[in-house]
Every structure is written in structure tokens, then in C-alpha cells.
Design an enzyme around this catalytic site. Structure first.
Site, mmCIF file in Angstrom:
data_model
loop_
_atom_site.group_PDB
_atom_site.id
_atom_site.type_symbol
_atom_site.label_atom_id
_atom_site.label_comp_id
_atom_site.label_asym_id
_atom_site.label_seq_id
_atom_site.Cartn_x
_atom_site.Cartn_y
_atom_site.Cartn_z
ATOM 1 N N LYS A 256 0.752 -1.254 -0.111
ATOM 2 C CA LYS A 256 0.118 -0.043 -0.093
ATOM 3 C C LYS A 256 0.751 1.165 0.079
ATOM 4 C CE LYS A 256 -4.382 -1.889 1.457
ATOM 5 N NZ LYS A 256 -5.517 -2.050 2.485
ATOM 6 N N ARG B 298 -3.363 -10.225 5.062
ATOM 7 C CA ARG B 298 -4.033 -10.057 3.335
ATOM 8 C C ARG B 298 -2.729 -9.559 2.507
ATOM 9 N NH1 ARG B 298 -5.940 -6.827 -0.154
ATOM 10 N NH2 ARG B 298 -7.547 -7.532 -1.557
#
Ligand code: 8Y4
Length: 306
Positions: free
Chosen positions: A249, A284
């Protein structure tokens, strides 16, 4: 500049577990239809499979269903505990996907993997119709980044007794990164997830079916993301497993000065930090092999704790 809509006036209400709790206070169970996952000292790995043309990751993105299935089976051999299949990009400003397109992308992949993968299949969708079709095709978990705010989504999850991942998002994907503001991001995210647990419980989804997620990057600035990671014990203190999605991210790119392809080491560092504190239980990730090795090593070390 427009602000994303965030709760601004919530009061901290949770009793936090200590920062240093390496092991979860007790092992937790996560009910997914006919299966139960045991959440213990080894964090579970949730491998990402994007079936989208426009995902902003350069890895794990496959519009061709056969390629997506092949990649997913590779993640299984790399040691993933769960597969998370998604057909809608939640990238800020991404075009919304029509129902038909999302069904066409995701359902064949889920159907094939439910037969062949041997691990629970999670579906990353905000649409109740997609959730239903995927549960019919054998999926076990609905991962709804909009946090089950749609009553139809709740009804589908209840009907199938599916596992659910309930994530905090401030605003909508299109606008969530436009000047997100909180008074106390940790308290507000925790209180939001506590409230979702209550509403889901009243709607027939028991806490045992629920995994909570702070929604890193979803309507959060760099400082918001870091405050949540540093204080994730607040979310863990709700006594449900915590899913953490930090893989590749933007905040990792910002802090490390890396493009998407160079963010796996930083991503794993963040995931390990939270898993070792006992504040993240489902990781995740794109890089399943790395996360699985880390999970095995964390568990092995924890077994020697006195
Ligand atoms: C590269 C690739 C960089 C992807 C960023 C991204 C989460 C999630 C997403 C999460 C849960 C993403 C579907 C955003 N993030 N589900 N989904 N938790 N539960 N961005 O954090 O992966 S999509």
C-alpha cells in the site's frame, strides 16, 4: 477540498489489551459455513487474487479467469490459508464495475477454486448479488470493504452462515483519500467496528462469524495508518480476529521510497509487527510465500516463550 465523511465525535469506549501481548489472550475460532478456522499463535495468510484490468498492483492481477486460477493455485502451493478473490478495484477514482462484469469476472474463478484449491475462498465484493453467486459457487467468506452497511449483504451472509470480514472505510472508494479527518482515528475505527459487530449480531450474524479489519489506506492519511498500526490492540480488544491489509500500500511506498514492485519487504515488516504483538491474526498479502514463512517462524518462537 471535500472531506470524506468520518465519525468525529466518538468517545473511546474499549478496554485495550496491553501492547506487549505476543499471544492472543485465548485462541479464537472463526466460523465459516461448514468450517472452523482456529486462530492461534500462527497468523493466517490470506492471499490476494485480483481479477481486474485496473488494479494498481502490478502483481496478482489477472483478467483472464484461467490465469487467475493458475495464480491462486500457486498461492495455495506457497502456503496460503485463505484465498481472497476480487473483481472490483477499490483504487481511489477507479471506475465502478457493473454487476454483470463483476459476476463474469469472479464467479467462474470462485467456482473452480472452491472445487480445486482446498482452502477457504473469500470474495472481496461490495455487492450482495456477487456475494450470493459466489457463496452458491462454494465461497466461504465475504470480505466487504464497505463494512456490511447494505442490509441485503447482511441477509446473504446470514443465509449462508458465511464468514465475514468487516472493514472500516471512511467515505467511498472514489473520494476516501480526499482529506480524511478524525478526532481520534484509533477510537473512531474501534468504535465503528464495535458498532458493526453489534448490528450484525442483531441481524443474525454471530460474532463467531466475524473478522474485523481497520481498513488501512481506506480514507486514512499516512499518520492515520501509522496510529492504527501502533495501536491495533484497540481493535484486537474487541475479541475477534483482526485482518490486516497493508500489502504494497501507498504508505509503505511513501515511507520507503519504493514503487509497487519493491514494497514486499516493508509490507512483511508491518504485518509481522502486528502479528507478533498479537494484534493481527489474518494477513492479507500478495507475497504469500514470504508471509507464510514469517507466520511459521513467529509461531515457532512463540512456542518457546516462558
Ligand atoms: C497494491 C495493491 C497497493 C493493492 C495497494 C493495494 C483491503 C481489502 C483491499 C484491506 C480487507 C489494496 C479488498 C486495496 N484492501 N480487504 N481489500 N482489508 N479486508 N490496495 O486492507 O489492496 S483492496
Amino acid at each position: 477540498m471535500r472531506s470524506a465523511e468520518c465519525g468525529m465525535n466518538t468517545v473511546p469506549s474499549s478496554v485495550f489489551i496491553p501492547h506487549s501481548a505476543f499471544r492472543a489472550p485465548h485462541s479464537m475460532l472463526w466460523h465459516l459455513r461448514d468450517r472452523t478456522l482456529h486462530i492461534g499463535p500462527r497468523p493466517l495468510v490470506m492471499g490476494i487474487v485480483n481479477v481486474t484490468p485496473d488494479s494498481f498492483s502490478d502483481g496478482g492481477t489477472f483478467l483472464d479467469p484461467a490465469a487467475a486460477v493458475e495464480h491462486a493455485l500457486r498461492l495455495v502451493s506457497d502456503g496460503t490459508d485463505i484465498l481472497d478473490i476480487g473483481g472490483e478495484s477499490t483504487r481511489p477514482g477507479a471506475e465502478p464495475v457493473t454487476l454483470d462484469d463483476e459476476l463474469r469476472r469472479v464467479v467462474p474463478v470462485v467456482a473452480e477454486l472452491a472445487k480445486r484449491a482446498g482452502v477457504p475462498i473469500s470474495v472481496d465484493t461490495m455487492k450482495a448479488e456477487v456475494a450470493r453467486a459466489c457463496l452458491d459457487a462454494g465461497a466461504a467468506i465475504i470480505n466487504d470493504v464497505s463494512g456490511f452497511r447494505d442490509a441485503a449483504m447482511i441477509a446473504v451472509a446470514k443465509e449462508f452462515r458465511a464468514g465475514v470480514v468487516v472493514m472500516h472505510m471512511c467515505g467511498e472508494p472514489a473520494t476516501m483519500q480526499q482529506n480524511p479527518r478524525y478526532t481520534d482515528v484509533v477510537a473512531e475505527v474501534t468504535d465503528y467496528l464495535q458498532e458493526r459487530l453489534r448490528v450484525l449480531g442483531e441481524s443474525g450474524i454471530p460474532p463467531e462469524a466475524v473478522c474485523l479489519d481497520p481498513g488501512i489506506g481506506f480514507g486514512k492519511s499516512l499518520d492515520h495508518n501509522l496510529a492504527l498500526l501502533a495501536n491495533l490492540n484497540a481493535v484486537a480488544s474487541l475479541n475477534r480476529p483482526v485482518c490486516l491489509g497493508v500489502s504494497r500500500k501507498g504508505f509503505i511506498g511513501k515511507l520507503c521510497g519504493r514503487e509497487m514492485s519493491g514494497r514486499d519487504a516493508g509490507s512483511l515488516a508491518v504485518a509481522c509487527f502486528a502479528a507478533a504483538r498479537g494484534t493481527a491474526h489474518v494477513l492479507r498479502v500478495h507475497d504469500v510465500a514470504g508471509a507464510r514463512d514469517a507466520a511459521v517462524l513467529l509461531e515457532s518462537i512463540d512456542q518457546h516463550r516462558r
